[in-house]
Design a protein around this motif. Sequence first.
Motif, PDB file in Angstrom:
ATOM      1  N   ILE A 680      60.188-127.639 -17.128  1.00 56.37           N
ATOM      2  CA  ILE A 680      59.532-128.852 -18.169  1.00 56.37           C
ATOM      3  C   ILE A 680      58.615-129.319 -17.760  1.00 56.37           C
ATOM      4  CG2 ILE A 680      59.546-130.036 -15.571  1.00 56.37           C
ATOM      5  CD1 ILE A 680      60.439-132.819 -16.108  1.00 56.37           C
ATOM      6  N   ASP A 681      57.901-128.158 -17.406  1.00 50.47           N
ATOM      7  CA  ASP A 681      56.258-127.989 -16.693  1.00 50.47           C
ATOM      8  C   ASP A 681      55.904-127.424 -18.005  1.00 50.47           C
ATOM      9  OD1 ASP A 681      56.192-129.803 -15.906  1.00 50.47           O
ATOM     10  OD2 ASP A 681      55.944-128.829 -13.985  1.00 50.47           O
ATOM     11  N   THR A 682      56.196-126.533 -19.339  1.00 46.78           N
ATOM     12  CA  THR A 682      56.041-125.917 -20.179  1.00 46.78           C
ATOM     13  C   THR A 682      56.130-126.750 -21.780  1.00 46.78           C
ATOM     14  OG1 THR A 682      58.302-124.963 -21.236  1.00 46.78           O
ATOM     15  CG2 THR A 682      57.866-124.004 -19.672  1.00 46.78           C
ATOM     16  N   LYS A 683      55.185-125.829 -22.779  1.00 47.58           N
ATOM     17  CA  LYS A 683      55.193-126.647 -23.735  1.00 47.58           C
ATOM     18  C   LYS A 683      56.631-126.437 -24.462  1.00 47.58           C
ATOM     19  CE  LYS A 683      51.107-125.064 -25.835  1.00 47.58           C
ATOM     20  NZ  LYS A 683      50.388-124.080 -26.904  1.00 47.58           N
ATOM     21  N   ARG A 684      56.953-127.495 -25.612  1.00 54.08           N
ATOM     22  CA  ARG A 684      57.389-127.212 -26.538  1.00 54.08           C
ATOM     23  C   ARG A 684      57.918-125.882 -27.530  1.00 54.08           C
ATOM     24  NH1 ARG A 684      60.271-132.592 -26.654  1.00 54.08           N
ATOM     25  NH2 ARG A 684      61.499-132.185 -27.991  1.00 54.08           N
ATOM     26  N   ARG A 685      59.333-125.098 -27.539  1.00 55.66           N
ATOM     27  CA  ARG A 685      59.217-124.443 -28.345  1.00 55.66           C
ATOM     28  C   ARG A 685      60.417-124.206 -29.089  1.00 55.66           C
ATOM     29  NH1 ARG A 685      60.481-120.486 -23.044  1.00 55.66           N
ATOM     30  NH2 ARG A 685      58.887-121.310 -22.394  1.00 55.66           N
ATOM     31  N   GLU A 686      60.759-125.441 -29.994  1.00 56.80           N
ATOM     32  CA  GLU A 686      61.872-125.263 -30.453  1.00 56.80           C
ATOM     33  C   GLU A 686      61.276-124.888 -31.493  1.00 56.80           C
ATOM     34  OE1 GLU A 686      62.635-128.916 -28.544  1.00 56.80           O
ATOM     35  OE2 GLU A 686      60.988-128.647 -29.186  1.00 56.80           O
ATOM     36  N   PRO A 687      62.563-123.617 -32.415  1.00 56.20           N
ATOM     37  CA  PRO A 687      62.467-123.124 -33.215  1.00 56.20           C
ATOM     38  C   PRO A 687      60.828-122.664 -34.254  1.00 56.20           C
ATOM     39  CG  PRO A 687      64.415-122.816 -32.783  1.00 56.20           C
ATOM     40  CD  PRO A 687      64.080-123.947 -31.942  1.00 56.20           C
ATOM     41  N   TRP A 688      60.968-124.595 -34.278  1.00 52.67           N
ATOM     42  CA  TRP A 688      59.799-124.458 -35.533  1.00 52.67           C
ATOM     43  C   TRP A 688      58.416-125.041 -35.047  1.00 52.67           C
ATOM     44  CZ3 TRP A 688      64.314-127.052 -35.280  1.00 52.67           C
ATOM     45  CH2 TRP A 688      64.078-128.140 -33.927  1.00 52.67           C
ATOM     46  N   LEU A 689      58.318-124.784 -33.715  1.00 49.82           N
ATOM     47  CA  LEU A 689      56.825-124.819 -33.618  1.00 49.82           C
ATOM     48  C   LEU A 689      56.277-123.820 -33.350  1.00 49.82           C
ATOM     49  CD1 LEU A 689      57.592-127.693 -30.905  1.00 49.82           C
ATOM     50  CD2 LEU A 689      56.927-128.247 -33.292  1.00 49.82           C
ATOM     51  N   MET A 690      56.363-122.432 -33.406  1.00 46.30           N
ATOM     52  CA  MET A 690      56.264-121.378 -33.194  1.00 46.30           C
ATOM     53  C   MET A 690      55.412-120.508 -34.288  1.00 46.30           C
ATOM     54  SD  MET A 690      55.707-120.726 -29.901  1.00 46.30           S
ATOM     55  CE  MET A 690      55.898-118.686 -29.901  1.00 46.30           C
ATOM     56  N   GLY A 691      54.457-121.772 -35.471  1.00 45.68           N
ATOM     57  CA  GLY A 691      54.160-120.758 -36.599  1.00 45.68           C
ATOM     58  C   GLY A 691      55.842-120.381 -37.931  1.00 45.68           C
ATOM     59  N   ASP A 692      55.338-120.059 -39.175  1.00 42.82           N
ATOM     60  CA  ASP A 692      56.109-119.754 -39.799  1.00 42.82           C
ATOM     61  C   ASP A 692      56.560-118.306 -39.720  1.00 42.82           C
ATOM     62  OD1 ASP A 692      55.255-122.068 -41.369  1.00 42.82           O
ATOM     63  OD2 ASP A 692      54.082-120.938 -42.667  1.00 42.82           O
ATOM     64  N   GLU A 693      56.471-117.255 -39.353  1.00 37.98           N
ATOM     65  CA  GLU A 693      57.151-116.423 -39.526  1.00 37.98           C
ATOM     66  C   GLU A 693      57.804-116.297 -38.462  1.00 37.98           C
ATOM     67  OE1 GLU A 693      55.663-111.634 -39.033  1.00 37.98           O
ATOM     68  OE2 GLU A 693      54.913-112.583 -37.746  1.00 37.98           O
ATOM     69  N   ALA A 694      58.098-116.780 -37.325  1.00 36.08           N
ATOM     70  CA  ALA A 694      58.537-117.143 -35.830  1.00 36.08           C
ATOM     71  C   ALA A 694      60.237-117.538 -36.299  1.00 36.08           C
ATOM     72  CB  ALA A 694      57.918-117.086 -35.140  1.00 36.08           C
ATOM     73  N   LEU A 695      59.113-118.981 -37.200  1.00 42.07           N
ATOM     74  CA  LEU A 695      60.381-119.297 -38.112  1.00 42.07           C
ATOM     75  C   LEU A 695      61.277-118.565 -38.641  1.00 42.07           C
ATOM     76  CD1 LEU A 695      62.101-122.799 -38.742  1.00 42.07           C
ATOM     77  CD2 LEU A 695      60.430-123.124 -40.352  1.00 42.07           C
ATOM     78  N   ARG A 696      61.029-118.068 -39.586  1.00 43.12           N
ATOM     79  CA  ARG A 696      62.130-117.782 -40.762  1.00 43.12           C
ATOM     80  C   ARG A 696      62.515-115.837 -39.911  1.00 43.12           C
ATOM     81  NH1 ARG A 696      60.759-111.891 -42.928  1.00 43.12           N
ATOM     82  NH2 ARG A 696      58.208-112.216 -41.657  1.00 43.12           N
ATOM     83  N   LEU A 697      61.887-115.132 -38.953  1.00 44.96           N
ATOM     84  CA  LEU A 697      62.453-114.206 -38.597  1.00 44.96           C
ATOM     85  C   LEU A 697      64.164-114.987 -37.399  1.00 44.96           C
ATOM     86  CD1 LEU A 697      59.870-111.878 -37.512  1.00 44.96           C
ATOM     87  CD2 LEU A 697      62.035-111.869 -39.478  1.00 44.96           C
ATOM     88  N   VAL A 698      63.697-116.280 -36.467  1.00 44.59           N
ATOM     89  CA  VAL A 698      64.348-116.644 -35.757  1.00 44.59           C
ATOM     90  C   VAL A 698      65.573-117.469 -36.861  1.00 44.59           C
ATOM     91  CG1 VAL A 698      64.583-118.583 -34.696  1.00 44.59           C
ATOM     92  CG2 VAL A 698      62.924-116.863 -33.703  1.00 44.59           C
ATOM     93  N   ARG A 699      64.973-117.675 -37.438  1.00 42.54           N
ATOM     94  CA  ARG A 699      66.275-118.564 -37.962  1.00 42.54           C
ATOM     95  C   ARG A 699      67.363-117.390 -38.833  1.00 42.54           C
ATOM     96  NH1 ARG A 699      63.386-119.628 -43.114  1.00 42.54           N
ATOM     97  NH2 ARG A 699      63.084-122.267 -41.815  1.00 42.54           N
ATOM     98  N   GLU A 700      66.538-115.800 -39.129  1.00 44.00           N
ATOM     99  CA  GLU A 700      67.722-114.892 -39.444  1.00 44.00           C
ATOM    100  C   GLU A 700      68.112-114.343 -38.915  1.00 44.00           C
ATOM    101  OE1 GLU A 700      65.426-111.795 -41.277  1.00 44.00           O
ATOM    102  OE2 GLU A 700      64.370-112.913 -43.057  1.00 44.00           O
ATOM    103  N   ALA A 701      68.043-114.345 -37.127  1.00 48.00           N
ATOM    104  CA  ALA A 701      68.511-113.606 -35.927  1.00 48.00           C
ATOM    105  C   ALA A 701      69.603-114.682 -35.463  1.00 48.00           C
ATOM    106  CB  ALA A 701      68.075-113.831 -35.368  1.00 48.00           C
ATOM    107  N   LEU A 702      69.312-116.486 -36.567  1.00 47.77           N
ATOM    108  CA  LEU A 702      70.683-117.289 -36.017  1.00 47.77           C
ATOM    109  C   LEU A 702      71.686-117.404 -37.362  1.00 47.77           C
ATOM    110  CD1 LEU A 702      68.161-120.210 -35.019  1.00 47.77           C
ATOM    111  CD2 LEU A 702      70.467-119.469 -33.956  1.00 47.77           C
TER     112      LEU A 702
END
Length: 947
Positions: A680-702
């Motif tokens: 609860i005390d951590t920053k939000r970290r949905e897949p689209w909140l970590m930058g474009d590269e992270a979003l692209r690669l997480v999408r590919e893994a999923l």
Amino acid sequence: MARLLIIVYFTSAFLSSFVPVQGVDRGNFKTCQQSSFCRRCRAMEPSNSAYELLMNTLKVETSSIEAEMINSRNLVTFKFQFFALTDGTFRMKINELNPIKPRFEVQDALVGEPLLEKLELVERKADKISIKCGSNIATIIAKPFRVDIHDENNILISANARGLMKFEHYRLKVPQTDPEEGEPDQVPVINDIELGDEEGAWEETFKSHHDSKPHGPSAVAMDFSFPSGESIYGIPEHADSFSLKSTADTDPYRLYNLDVFEYELDNPMALYGSIPLVLAHGVSKTVGVFWHNAAETWVDIKSKGEVTSGGSVGGAAAGMVSSIVSFVSGKAGSDDGNDAGGEPKGRPSNIDARFMSESGIIDVFFLMGPKPQDVSRQYAKLTGTATFPPYFAFGYHQSRWNYNDQDDVKSVDAGFDEHDIPCDVIWLDIEHTNGKRYFTWDKVKFPNPKEMIDHESAKGRKMVAIVDPHIKRDGGYFLHNDAEANDYYVKTKDGKVYEGWCWPGSSSYLDFFDEKVNEYYSSRYLFNNYVGSTEDLHIWNDMNEPSVFNGPEVTMPKDCVHAGGLWEHRDVHNAYALEHVKVTMDGLLRRTDGRLRPFILTRGHFAGSQRYAGVWTGDNAAEWSHLRVSIPMCLSISIAGIPMCGADITGFFKYPTPELFIRWYQAGAFQPFYRAHSHIDTKRREPWLMGDEALRLVREALRTRYSLLPFWYSLAREHETTGVPYMRPLWYQYPSERATFSIDNEYLLGDALLVHPVTEAGARYVTVYFPGEGKDVWYDFFTLEKIPGVGNVQIPVTIEKIPLYQRGGTIIPKKERIRRSSTLTQGDPFTLVVALDSKGEASGMLYLDDGKSYEFRDGKYIELFFKFAQDKLTSRVVNANSQYTTKERLEKVIIIGMAANFTRAEVESQEFGKMIVDSYYDDQSQVLVIRKPWVNIGSSWTLQLLK
């Protein structure tokens, strides 16, 4: 704010150490030296055992033998039973012959009473007896007591070979006097000369907590030797290596379900679950021992090659060799006096495991293999296979402690659609309730829960809500009032309702060892009781170790009582979570009259928990080391019978770097349970909140994960029928390949995919071990290229690279049309990836049903077997009388490792007859693609390649 107020009050009322701190506070948890029964058991010197069978009491029945046993030092008598079970396995039970009260025997870990097999009497003499079951023989030696189990050539398991058996009988501290009669009670007091005045035997204090022991010390212990074993695995849950380490210079491994906050790595401390099963593996045999006991248990491990002091090991070891040599040479049972012979000083010992439990009885199952898959099947016959998951369970799960309200849930849901990311489940943690009152909703934040769930259902998604076992002590809470009025709570040793502290503040705990409690609790899940729930709301059982913030070791006092005072908590502790998820499953089945398959996740677990729930590895941290340890942790849990395992993606505590974030999503895509979760005390970290590269690669893994859902679901079917795990160590498929025995940074999914996640920051290459000793062919899953070389191969990696390989000789089913949830892929066509072995052959399977109901039990499923040989791909329906039909089609066949060019293929099916389809061949990659055969995937058909 509510949580903050509770913590402030909590710290003022109790000790600040009970409040979660940065890292584990090891001072809150016992060492073996601080546990009197562990200290007593471990102080025993290996020697000739004090226990002996009284052979004049021996009875031989159709499937069992029975005799009295005596401790020659204190003359306490016991009942010894030995059973021949199906599949060439055995069971041994030892209990007090005349206890002053019944000793607890675990009930619900087993799927039912084990099936007996007719035994064959091999020999019976004055000092020993040998019986045969299948191809295995058990030789039971009377004095000193020992059991050797062997095949025609070798001893595989020896019980009490080191003479470390211990059985502390129940006793009275002083004679009890009847006030009317004025005479001592008739129950005799037996002084145990082995006990002496050992501190902690009758009562024990840890920190500020006092443990009364009304029946005195009650430990049971036994050692097991594995002469053919080279490595030993199992006894989860521990954040440690997969191969168990020697405990000669450390504490034993501890099995005691505990809420350990931000656990440490690489040590034998207890965690949330306890499965008392070990597998000893060697190049020729794999065997297992299941210690059927739910009390606190410590397990000492001795590794092969470890030098023992003096000649203390083996009286027995030499005796084992002697007895087996006599047996093989036709001199079984000869009275040559060697059974108790000594072993030369300093000689290396066998692989050895010593189980030490605080209470209960000695109840042991010997799983005789001989292959790893055989041990899995034998264990599954005892404790059951995993509940067959609904199809969506293998999809991606998005969680957080906590999504704020219904609008937040809608926003997260919309984020997956906006960013073109598939997701199947959104989870709600404790803040969704009305003040931590389970089966309720916060009326301000979640005013219309059914509307919220229906919104997800319309997109093919599900929701999961948390339901913990601690009940808020609040006069306005219906569940607490019902529990108080009907006597549903666990009691203190004085018979009062036990009160502890957990998330709601003052809490009491339902007694799941009482049938009337279970009947009531399961009814809470009915739709008319759990208002706002629907069949698309599934359940998360957390904090069920049970967690008690102000209790000893953050759990319930051992002298609390269950079932009307019949059992102490010390007897049942490790099975509490098992009983919790068992009644949860019952409740979820009741709400749909047994029609739909529920999904349940549990943190606490024991043997048998797989029949009701999957597990995750608990409160990990956003650190590379925690990503790495998730692999051995899930491997240990998997081979111990629970195949649905995963770790909180990107770590529960702390905040990951973008690189760690990406790598964890990539790794998690190939673990059975795929959920992101955070504190609860951590920053939000949905897949689209970590930058474009992270979003692209997480999408590919999923998307890769979702393409393989048919493969995952087929693995679930394989487990259902055979007991083999989804996620397997390399030695499981390559048992004679010694190089695999210590590998726990890569693993297999089924027998087809080899996964080596990148778990190091800044990695530019990984060293992948390709098993098969050159006989197997491996292909890169993504590029389809053949891997040159065998054994250890250095593989370059970029941030995009996921080291994933398909074994030649396998066929993998996929669905390559990725939608926003798995439910929406029903009806989509399939692709088959055929990876050829060195003979140009391959095989595989596909399982189909409706993905949600139990109708498969009535034959409504299709199981297909695929075979490629002599340039022909054949599909055969295994269950020819299937009552399930599908309209799904075969869209594409990809054949890799194809040395010749084929321009066409002839497809033959009952539906279309014969037809010609085109193919495309790439001679550089040696990949052949057959487009749109378009046969019904659920039928029998053939595809013949043509030039």
